[in-house]
Design a protein around this motif. Structure first.
Motif, PDB file in Angstrom:
ATOM      1  N   ASN A  19       0.848  -1.199   0.000  1.00 19.90           N
ATOM      2  CA  ASN A  19       0.000   0.000   0.000  1.00 19.90           C
ATOM      3  C   ASN A  19       0.883   1.249   0.000  1.00 19.90           C
ATOM      4  O   ASN A  19       2.118   1.167   0.121  1.00 19.90           O
ATOM      5  N   ASP A  20       0.259   2.407  -0.142  1.00 21.02           N
ATOM      6  CA  ASP A  20       1.007   3.660  -0.267  1.00 21.02           C
ATOM      7  C   ASP A  20       1.872   3.963   0.953  1.00 21.02           C
ATOM      8  O   ASP A  20       2.991   4.452   0.816  1.00 21.02           O
ATOM      9  N   THR A  21       1.369   3.668   2.140  1.00 29.91           N
ATOM     10  CA  THR A  21       2.149   3.913   3.362  1.00 29.91           C
ATOM     11  C   THR A  21       3.396   3.048   3.378  1.00 29.91           C
ATOM     12  O   THR A  21       4.493   3.521   3.696  1.00 29.91           O
ATOM     13  N   THR A  22       3.240   1.787   3.016  1.00 26.79           N
ATOM     14  CA  THR A  22       4.380   0.878   2.994  1.00 26.79           C
ATOM     15  C   THR A  22       5.369   1.285   1.908  1.00 26.79           C
ATOM     16  O   THR A  22       6.586   1.250   2.124  1.00 26.79           O
ATOM     17  N   LEU A  23       4.869   1.688   0.759  1.00 27.98           N
ATOM     18  CA  LEU A  23       5.765   2.160  -0.305  1.00 27.98           C
ATOM     19  C   LEU A  23       6.581   3.368   0.170  1.00 27.98           C
ATOM     20  O   LEU A  23       7.776   3.461  -0.112  1.00 27.98           O
ATOM     21  N   ALA A  24       5.944   4.268   0.903  1.00 31.28           N
ATOM     22  CA  ALA A  24       6.654   5.435   1.422  1.00 31.28           C
ATOM     23  C   ALA A  24       7.735   5.015   2.418  1.00 31.28           C
ATOM     24  O   ALA A  24       8.849   5.556   2.402  1.00 31.28           O
ATOM     25  N   LYS A  25       7.426   4.049   3.267  1.00 31.53           N
ATOM     26  CA  LYS A  25       8.419   3.562   4.233  1.00 31.53           C
ATOM     27  C   LYS A  25       9.588   2.893   3.520  1.00 31.53           C
ATOM     28  O   LYS A  25      10.750   3.101   3.869  1.00 31.53           O
ATOM     29  N   LEU A  26       9.282   2.076   2.512  1.00 32.81           N
ATOM     30  CA  LEU A  26      10.342   1.405   1.750  1.00 32.81           C
ATOM     31  C   LEU A  26      11.193   2.426   0.997  1.00 32.81           C
ATOM     32  O   LEU A  26      12.423   2.307   0.952  1.00 32.81           O
ATOM     33  N   SER A  27      10.538   3.423   0.433  1.00 33.62           N
ATOM     34  CA  SER A  27      11.236   4.481  -0.284  1.00 33.62           C
ATOM     35  C   SER A  27      12.240   5.178   0.641  1.00 33.62           C
ATOM     36  O   SER A  27      13.401   5.382   0.283  1.00 33.62           O
ATOM     37  N   ALA A  28      11.783   5.528   1.833  1.00 31.94           N
ATOM     38  CA  ALA A  28      12.661   6.185   2.806  1.00 31.94           C
ATOM     39  C   ALA A  28      13.772   5.243   3.257  1.00 31.94           C
ATOM     40  O   ALA A  28      14.929   5.658   3.385  1.00 31.94           O
ATOM     41  N   TYR A  29      13.446   3.995   3.490  1.00 28.78           N
ATOM     42  CA  TYR A  29      14.431   3.009   3.962  1.00 28.78           C
ATOM     43  C   TYR A  29      15.568   2.844   2.946  1.00 28.78           C
ATOM     44  O   TYR A  29      16.740   2.821   3.309  1.00 28.78           O
ATOM     45  N   PHE A  30      15.195   2.733   1.675  1.00 26.57           N
ATOM     46  CA  PHE A  30      16.195   2.499   0.637  1.00 26.57           C
ATOM     47  C   PHE A  30      16.794   3.782   0.067  1.00 26.57           C
ATOM     48  O   PHE A  30      17.803   3.750  -0.627  1.00 26.57           O
ATOM     49  N   GLY A  31      16.139   4.922   0.322  1.00 30.03           N
ATOM     50  CA  GLY A  31      16.638   6.178  -0.225  1.00 30.03           C
ATOM     51  C   GLY A  31      16.374   6.326  -1.710  1.00 30.03           C
ATOM     52  O   GLY A  31      17.197   6.869  -2.445  1.00 30.03           O
ATOM     53  N   VAL A  32      15.233   5.810  -2.152  1.00 35.49           N
ATOM     54  CA  VAL A  32      14.836   5.913  -3.563  1.00 35.49           C
ATOM     55  C   VAL A  32      13.415   6.466  -3.627  1.00 35.49           C
ATOM     56  O   VAL A  32      12.731   6.530  -2.616  1.00 35.49           O
ATOM     57  N   THR A  33      12.973   6.822  -4.808  1.00 36.36           N
ATOM     58  CA  THR A  33      11.615   7.332  -4.960  1.00 36.36           C
ATOM     59  C   THR A  33      10.617   6.173  -5.012  1.00 36.36           C
ATOM     60  O   THR A  33      10.976   5.038  -5.357  1.00 36.36           O
ATOM     61  N   VAL A  34       9.384   6.467  -4.688  1.00 34.48           N
ATOM     62  CA  VAL A  34       8.312   5.474  -4.807  1.00 34.48           C
ATOM     63  C   VAL A  34       8.178   5.051  -6.269  1.00 34.48           C
ATOM     64  O   VAL A  34       7.994   3.868  -6.566  1.00 34.48           O
ATOM     65  N   GLU A  35       8.315   6.000  -7.168  1.00 36.89           N
ATOM     66  CA  GLU A  35       8.213   5.690  -8.598  1.00 36.89           C
ATOM     67  C   GLU A  35       9.282   4.695  -9.017  1.00 36.89           C
ATOM     68  O   GLU A  35       9.028   3.796  -9.813  1.00 36.89           O
ATOM     69  N   TYR A  36      10.481   4.848  -8.485  1.00 39.36           N
ATOM     70  CA  TYR A  36      11.549   3.897  -8.798  1.00 39.36           C
ATOM     71  C   TYR A  36      11.174   2.506  -8.277  1.00 39.36           C
ATOM     72  O   TYR A  36      11.323   1.512  -8.984  1.00 39.36           O
ATOM     73  N   LEU A  37      10.678   2.447  -7.052  1.00 41.55           N
ATOM     74  CA  LEU A  37      10.270   1.156  -6.474  1.00 41.55           C
ATOM     75  C   LEU A  37       9.223   0.465  -7.338  1.00 41.55           C
ATOM     76  O   LEU A  37       9.259  -0.747  -7.523  1.00 41.55           O
ATOM     77  N   LYS A  38       8.286   1.226  -7.849  1.00 42.20           N
ATOM     78  CA  LYS A  38       7.192   0.666  -8.637  1.00 42.20           C
ATOM     79  C   LYS A  38       7.591   0.394 -10.086  1.00 42.20           C
ATOM     80  O   LYS A  38       6.797  -0.118 -10.860  1.00 42.20           O
ATOM     81  N   GLY A  39       8.823   0.738 -10.462  1.00 42.91           N
ATOM     82  CA  GLY A  39       9.292   0.489 -11.823  1.00 42.91           C
ATOM     83  C   GLY A  39       8.832   1.533 -12.816  1.00 42.91           C
ATOM     84  O   GLY A  39       8.860   1.302 -14.018  1.00 42.91           O
ATOM     85  N   GLU A  40       8.434   2.701 -12.321  1.00 40.29           N
ATOM     86  CA  GLU A  40       7.925   3.754 -13.197  1.00 40.29           C
ATOM     87  C   GLU A  40       9.004   4.727 -13.648  1.00 40.29           C
ATOM     88  O   GLU A  40       8.758   5.583 -14.474  1.00 40.29           O
ATOM     89  N   GLU A  41      10.193   4.615 -13.089  1.00 41.10           N
ATOM     90  CA  GLU A  41      11.319   5.422 -13.549  1.00 41.10           C
ATOM     91  C   GLU A  41      12.566   4.571 -13.486  1.00 41.10           C
ATOM     92  O   GLU A  41      12.675   3.665 -12.663  1.00 41.10           O
ATOM     93  N   THR A  42      13.506   4.843 -14.363  1.00 34.51           N
ATOM     94  CA  THR A  42      14.705   4.019 -14.426  1.00 34.51           C
ATOM     95  C   THR A  42      15.805   4.534 -13.522  1.00 34.51           C
ATOM     96  O   THR A  42      16.596   3.772 -13.015  1.00 34.51           O
ATOM     97  N   LYS A  43      15.829   5.836 -13.303  1.00 30.99           N
ATOM     98  CA  LYS A  43      16.824   6.398 -12.397  1.00 30.99           C
ATOM     99  C   LYS A  43      16.275   6.380 -10.986  1.00 30.99           C
ATOM    100  O   LYS A  43      15.086   6.498 -10.770  1.00 30.99           O
ATOM    101  N   LYS A  44      17.170   6.292 -10.023  1.00 37.60           N
ATOM    102  CA  LYS A  44      16.735   6.303  -8.633  1.00 37.60           C
ATOM    103  C   LYS A  44      16.363   7.709  -8.177  1.00 37.60           C
ATOM    104  O   LYS A  44      15.666   7.879  -7.212  1.00 37.60           O
ATOM    105  N   ASP A  45      16.859   8.712  -8.847  1.00 40.03           N
ATOM    106  CA  ASP A  45      16.484  10.084  -8.519  1.00 40.03           C
ATOM    107  C   ASP A  45      16.696  10.959  -9.743  1.00 40.03           C
ATOM    108  O   ASP A  45      17.403  10.579 -10.670  1.00 40.03           O
TER     109      ASP A  45
END
Length: 109
Positions: A43-69
């Protein structure tokens, strides 16, 4: 395997952690990582936590962007990461207030 789970596993490996270990580190059960492996998306909350944990964007996690930032440095800047970590813990009312403050500040620029 979907884009999210591939990237999740890659990011876990980069941290030297297992998929279930990272889930546990952000306060989820091992079952969460198993669900993601089977194609469920967090869910969105978990994606935000994972994004912060890994230091990447939510879009990167979801495969919507190729660069991490956007700058292509591979990580979200430390100031942005710290802000994301604070935002993740806010309730809905606090988020609305913060959004209002930010929008006012942006309009003053």
């Amino acid at each position: 395997m979907d884009d999210f789970y591939k990237r999740y596993c890659e990011l876990c490996a980069n941290k030297g952690m297992s998929a279930s270990g990272v889930a546990s580190a952000i306060g989820l059960s091992n079952a969460a990582a198993n669900g993601w492996k089977k194609g469920k998306l967090p869910n969105d909350t978990t994606l935000a936590k994972l994004s912060a944990y890994f230091g990447v964007t939510v879009e990167y996690l979801k495969g919507e962007e190729t660069k991490k930032d956007p700058a292509g440095t591979g990580e979200v800047g430390s100031a942005k990461k710290a802000l994301i970590n604070l935002i993740v813990d806010l309730d809905e009312e606090q988020c609305r207030k913060l959004r209002s403050i930010i929008e006012e500040a942006v309009n003053l620029l």
